[in-house]
Design an enzyme around this catalytic site. Structure first.
Site, short mmCIF file in Angstrom:
data_model
loop_
_atom_site.label_atom_id
_atom_site.label_comp_id
_atom_site.label_asym_id
_atom_site.label_seq_id
_atom_site.Cartn_x
_atom_site.Cartn_y
_atom_site.Cartn_z
N GLU A 197 9.28 51.99 93.19
CA GLU A 197 7.85 52.25 93.27
C GLU A 197 7.40 53.45 92.43
OE1 GLU A 197 6.52 52.56 97.31
OE2 GLU A 197 7.62 50.80 97.95
N GLU A 372 10.60 43.92 99.23
CA GLU A 372 10.08 44.40 100.52
C GLU A 372 8.86 43.57 100.89
OE1 GLU A 372 9.34 48.57 101.13
OE2 GLU A 372 11.03 49.16 99.86
#
Length: 474
Positions: A197, A372
């Site tokens: 991220e 995720e």
């Protein structure tokens, strides 16, 4: 040289503006399916990360990471990952649960400050032993490891020395760290994620101070901080992360690829984005969250997705002399959900499906892993987590639809395997398939309904959402 630098900076700018694409149409995901509807080489897994799972923060030579420092900031937090799920000692028990659940793959991260305590220099032999044991335990049980090198937790020593990702020195230190990991573990690990991220690291870590290492400058701070510059640092950070990622990929391809035959990618956080209104301004504003590639410098993209959001134009922000990068986008993201709450996400899988379609159309249909995706619930919720079952059912169905529409998706990982120490909410919320009893000194794990449903699905049963799962629970 100047044009190359400008191009690299523009690439960093594109990444930092990413919270991705504009879905053009709403589609519904398939409602009934089985694992047999997926390609034979498609993998289903789950995951954790080092600081959220390992614990043992002061054992066997590990030094603090920036996440340790962040979690121990007494003005902000009452909880930390000092013990977490004690995965450092209980990894064999957890791998056994993975086998019982039927997982084909497991995504975890390596703690840089455990493996190389000073950020560079000597390798910690106890850390080598632990990660070798974990990887071997997974492999011996037929579970494919997917390994993240950095997940918000680089060594505090590097933050203290030169500011971490705001410095170009981080590129060489990260490359050396990656080299150690490839060399020591790459004979068994085929899938590597360099940085998790980077868009959220830049926004949360260097603009708003809501995640490590907690940099910001007024008036843009969500949490207080004594250091940082919200106007410039986010751009520097993504620029350096991209260079570090590319350096690690180049290293792997030149030194290890021919012998180890693995793959290196990066993960990004995406919303399913929609214009808040049907006006040209809002449609254009949504487009400003688009266009990120690392084509040519990665073998796959990992996606992290939980929910959708609306975008509205905020061009007025460009008139301000003092701006952070959020203002530079000239668009406001309206999610309707408080990221610090335990409010459940709506089951709206068409956002994920359309994002996958955009990747197919715009980025050469790179291989994708959904690393995720999961439902947030209060940590004291019942083991009968029907909302999580409904969520997983919907999003796995959307993944199947995207596959049938030609998306090059290679795997789906439910977040998370256990109830973890969460980045924004500590132990107040949970995403886990397994409940961890924190009142028990042994941190006993208990399967939730979602774990039983996932096992039901992975054993080849047809998924009919909550109906099949309720049969299991009786």
């Amino acid at each position: 040289m100047e044009s190359k630098s400008k191009a690299s900076f523009n690439l960093a700018l594109n990444l930092i503006l990413l919270l991705l694409n504009l879905p053009l149409r709403v589609v519904l995901s398939v409602d009934e399916y089985s694992i047999n509807d997926f390609p034979l080489d498609f993998v289903f897994g789950s995951g954790t990360t080092a600081y959220q799972w390992e614990g043992a923060v002061n054992e066997d030579g590990r030094t603090p990471s920036v996440w340790d420092t962040f979690a121990h900031d007494g003005d902000m937090h009452e909880e930390n990952g000092d013990v977490a799920c004690d995965g450092y000692h209980k990894y064999k028990e957890d791998v056994k649960l993975m086998v019982e659940t039927g997982l084909e793959a497991y995504r975890f991260s390596i703690s840089w400050s455990r493996l190389i305590p000073n950020g560079r220099g000597p390798i910690n032999p106890k850390a080598l032993e632990f990660y070798n044991n974990l990887i071997n335990e997974l492999i011996s049980n037929g579970i494919q490891p997917h390994v993240t090198l950095n997940n918000f937790d680089f060594p505090q020593a590097l933050e203290d020395e030169y500011g971490g990702w705001i410095s170009p020195q981080m590129i060489s230190d990260f490359t050396n760290y990656a080299d150690v990991c490839f060399r020591e573990f790459g004979d068994r690990v085929l899938y590597w994620i360099t940085v998790n991220e980077p868009n959220m690291i830049a926004l949360g870590g260097y603009d708003q101070a809501i995640v490590p290492p907690q940099h910001c400058s007024p008036p843009f701070c969500v949490n207080k901080s004594i250091r940082g510059n919200s106007t410039t640092e986010p751009y520097l950070v993504v620029h350096h992360i991209l260079l570090a990622h590319s350096s690690a990929v180049r290293l792997y391809r030149t030194k290890y690829k021919d012998k180890q035959h693995g793959f290196v990618g990066i993960t990004i956080y995406i919303f399913g984005l929609f214009p808040h209104t049907n006006t040209e301004k809002d449609r254009t504003a949504t487009e400003r969250y688009r266009d990120f590639t690392v084509k040519g410098s990665c073998d796959f993209i990992g996606l992290i997705h939980y929910t959708n959001a609306n975008i509205t134009d905020n061009s007025e922000a460009l008139k301000n002399n003092l701006r952070d990068y959020t203002a530079d986008i000239a668009a406001k993201l309206i999610s309707g959900l408080n990221p610090f709450s335990n409010e459940e996400y709506p089951v709206a899988p068409w956002g994920l499906q359309e994002e996958l379609n955009k990747f197919k159309l715009r980025y050469g249909n790179l291989p994708i892993f959904i690393y995720e995706n999961g439902q947030r619930t209060p940590s004291n919720a019942s083991l009968q987590d029907e909302s999580r079952v409904k969520y997983l059912h919907g999003y796995i169905g959307a993944t199947l639809d995207a596959l049938r529409n030609g998306s090059n998706i290679r795997g789906y990982f439910a977040w998370s395997f256990l109830d973890l120490f969460e980045l924004l909410d500590g132990y107040k919320v949970s995403y886990g398939l397994y409940y961890v009893d924190r009142n028990d000194p042994e941190l006993k794990r208990y399967p939730k309904l979602s774990a039983k449903w996932f096992n039901w699905f992975l054993r080849g049963r047809r998924s009919t959402s909550i109906v099949g799962a309720m049969k299991l629970a009786v």
